[in-house]
Design a protein around this motif. Structure first.
Motif, PDB file in Angstrom:
ATOM      1  N   THR A   1      17.457 -27.318  -0.205  1.00  0.00           N
ATOM      2  CA  THR A   1      18.185 -28.501   0.242  1.00  0.00           C
ATOM      3  C   THR A   1      17.264 -29.704   0.186  1.00  0.00           C
ATOM      4  OG1 THR A   1      19.471 -27.121   1.771  1.00  0.00           O
ATOM      5  CG2 THR A   1      19.552 -29.495   2.103  1.00  0.00           C
ATOM      6  N   LEU A   2      17.775 -30.792  -0.385  1.00  0.00           N
ATOM      7  CA  LEU A   2      17.029 -32.044  -0.356  1.00  0.00           C
ATOM      8  C   LEU A   2      17.026 -32.592   1.060  1.00  0.00           C
ATOM      9  CD1 LEU A   2      18.127 -33.987  -3.575  1.00  0.00           C
ATOM     10  CD2 LEU A   2      15.818 -33.298  -2.960  1.00  0.00           C
ATOM     11  N   THR A   3      15.854 -32.812   1.600  1.00  0.00           N
ATOM     12  CA  THR A   3      15.735 -33.329   2.954  1.00  0.00           C
ATOM     13  C   THR A   3      14.438 -34.118   3.053  1.00  0.00           C
ATOM     14  OG1 THR A   3      15.724 -32.727   5.314  1.00  0.00           O
ATOM     15  CG2 THR A   3      14.610 -31.242   3.798  1.00  0.00           C
TER      16      THR A   3
ATOM     17  N   VAL B   1      10.609 -37.362   0.865  1.00  0.00           N
ATOM     18  CA  VAL B   1      11.693 -36.432   0.525  1.00  0.00           C
ATOM     19  C   VAL B   1      11.082 -35.151  -0.036  1.00  0.00           C
ATOM     20  CG1 VAL B   1      13.748 -36.070  -0.887  1.00  0.00           C
ATOM     21  CG2 VAL B   1      13.285 -38.315   0.103  1.00  0.00           C
TER      22      VAL B   1
ATOM     23  N   VAL C   1      12.105 -30.684  -0.903  1.00  0.00           N
ATOM     24  CA  VAL C   1      13.133 -29.656  -1.052  1.00  0.00           C
ATOM     25  C   VAL C   1      12.765 -28.515  -0.109  1.00  0.00           C
ATOM     26  CG1 VAL C   1      14.249 -28.020  -2.596  1.00  0.00           C
ATOM     27  CG2 VAL C   1      13.619 -30.293  -3.429  1.00  0.00           C
TER      28      VAL C   1
ATOM     29  N   ALA D   1      21.365 -32.737  -8.806  1.00  0.00           N
ATOM     30  CA  ALA D   1      20.485 -33.849  -8.450  1.00  0.00           C
ATOM     31  C   ALA D   1      19.449 -34.144  -9.521  1.00  0.00           C
ATOM     32  CB  ALA D   1      19.783 -33.552  -7.116  1.00  0.00           C
TER      33      ALA D   1
ATOM     34  N   LEU E   1      11.871 -37.265  -6.752  1.00  0.00           N
ATOM     35  CA  LEU E   1      12.986 -36.639  -6.050  1.00  0.00           C
ATOM     36  C   LEU E   1      13.981 -37.712  -5.629  1.00  0.00           C
ATOM     37  CD1 LEU E   1      11.243 -33.994  -3.760  1.00  0.00           C
ATOM     38  CD2 LEU E   1      12.625 -33.575  -5.795  1.00  0.00           C
TER      39      LEU E   1
ATOM     40  N   GLN F   1      16.124 -40.163  -3.625  1.00  0.00           N
ATOM     41  CA  GLN F   1      15.967 -40.668  -2.272  1.00  0.00           C
ATOM     42  C   GLN F   1      17.314 -40.855  -1.557  1.00  0.00           C
ATOM     43  OE1 GLN F   1      12.806 -41.292  -0.931  1.00  0.00           O
ATOM     44  NE2 GLN F   1      11.998 -40.438  -2.831  1.00  0.00           N
TER      45      GLN F   1
ATOM     46  N   VAL G   1      20.041 -36.986   0.246  1.00  0.00           N
ATOM     47  CA  VAL G   1      19.548 -36.071   1.267  1.00  0.00           C
ATOM     48  C   VAL G   1      20.687 -35.156   1.723  1.00  0.00           C
ATOM     49  CG1 VAL G   1      18.593 -35.905   3.586  1.00  0.00           C
ATOM     50  CG2 VAL G   1      17.756 -37.656   2.014  1.00  0.00           C
TER      51      VAL G   1
ATOM     52  N   VAL H   1      20.114 -27.586  -3.905  1.00  0.00           N
ATOM     53  CA  VAL H   1      19.260 -27.525  -5.088  1.00  0.00           C
ATOM     54  C   VAL H   1      19.014 -26.055  -5.417  1.00  0.00           C
ATOM     55  CG1 VAL H   1      17.011 -28.119  -6.060  1.00  0.00           C
ATOM     56  CG2 VAL H   1      18.154 -29.711  -4.516  1.00  0.00           C
TER      57      VAL H   1
END
Length: 343
Positions: A56-58, A206, A208, A232, A262, A264, A267, A271
């Motif tokens: 997860t994009l965070t 950011v 993953v 993404a 990555l 921005q 979020v 992924v």
């Protein structure tokens, strides 16, 4: 009449004879032979064992702007996606009861100030009369004590008024960190409680965030390469493991992956991650030896006598874009010829 039937019989026999003479014998099919050039002997090799895992994009940290007092949300100056700076006022919570309490404490301050002024005046008169021998020392000490008590009451009233005013001022909600607003879904006019989240803000770079079964925890290494893909990314992206969290939650080990460029503004997006957990044997061949028809992959096997036959195979992505892994259909030692060679 008899001669007519005899003539027809002779004609029929002649026709059958002619048809038998005109039929050709079936020819035997000849198998195609592959040229020697371009042949490939299938061999196994060691490749990286990549395990697919959800990511997860965070951001590395997540900040929450909370209400410090209860009341009514009277203003909210941000929306999802806005960039904020640390300490920026983003919302205001008002509690009218606190304003009334502050007014009451202000009135008490005025009363205490008046009482302290009267006590100081009494002390001045008592001091003068004591110096002229009218009052005894005990009366002077009593007046001094009353003046001190009045001053202390005034100080207490002022402190209560200041505390109430400070509590009312805590209705201003500030951004705890600089970043992008992820959510600000409390509508203006809502009643909020102390500690309720008004907005969530990204904090830090950011990353993953990946979850792997705890059985693979020993294989995770800081700096290990990771392949990222998904909506993404325009193409597969290489990243590295930057942090491995020591705690195991629900049988899952959590790690953070960093990569260049990555997104921005996405979020929370899922992924696809492939993490190296070791090595394994595999059959890897160039894609030019594979042909696809109606969704089925085929390779061309070369027998010992040089004849060619096609065999269906099950394939997967190889280590590079121009290679493929053969999961089934051929084995080590088989000889292949390129699919482009005509039979």
């Amino acid at each position: 009449m008899a001669r007519r039937f005899h003539f027809l019989g002779l004609a029929a026999v002649a026709a059958l004879a002619l048809s038998g003479c005109g039929r050709s014998e079936p020819t035997a099919s000849v198998a195609a032979r592959a040229p020697t050039a371009g042949r490939l002997t299938v061999q196994t090799q060691m490749i990286a064992d990549l395990k697919p895992a959800p990511g997860t994009l965070t951001t590395r940290d997540m900040a929450e702007a909370r209400a410090r007092i209860g009341g009514v949300l009277v203003s909210l100056t941000i929306r999802e996606g806005d960039m904020v700076r640390r300490g920026q006022m983003i919302a205001q919570v008002r509690d009218d009861r606190l304003n009334l309490e502050t007014g009451a404490y202000a009135a008490q301050v005025k009363a205490a100030a008046a009482e302290a002024e009267r006590a100081r005046a009494d002390l001045a008169r008592t001091q003068d009369l004591y110096e002229h021998g009218v009052y005894a020392r005990a009366r002077l000490e009593q007046a001094q004590a009353q003046a001190k008590t009045a001053d202390a009451a005034l100080a207490a009233a002022r402190a209560q008024r200041g505390a109430s005013a400070e509590l009312a001022g805590q209705g201003a909600v500030a951004a705890p960190a600089a970043g992008r607003v992820l959510s600000a879904d409390v509508p203006v006019g809502s009643v909020v409680m102390p500690g309720q989240t008004i907005a969530r803000i990204t904090a830090g770079p950011v990353v993953v965030r990946v979850e792997l079964p705890e059985a693979n925890a020993a294989a995770l290494k800081l700096g290990a390469p990771v392949t990222l893909s998904g909506e993404a990314f325009a193409a597969a992206t290489q990243g590295t493991i930057s942090q491995i969290y020591p705690a195991v939650s629900g049988g899952q080990v959590i790690a953070d992956v960093t990569a260049a460029n990555l997104p921005q503004d996405k979020v929370g997006q899922r992924v696809q991650v492939r993490v190296r957990i070791g090595e394994r044997k595999a059959i890897i061949i160039p894609r030019r030896y594979i042909s696809t028809r109606f969704g089925v992959d085929y390779v061309r096997l070369v027998a010992a006598d040089g004849t060619v036959s096609e065999a269906p195979v099950q394939t997967a992505e190889g280590p590079t874009a121009d290679t493929a892994e053969i999961l089934s259909g051929v084995r080590a030692g088989d000889v292949l010829t390129p699919a482009a060679v005509a039979r």
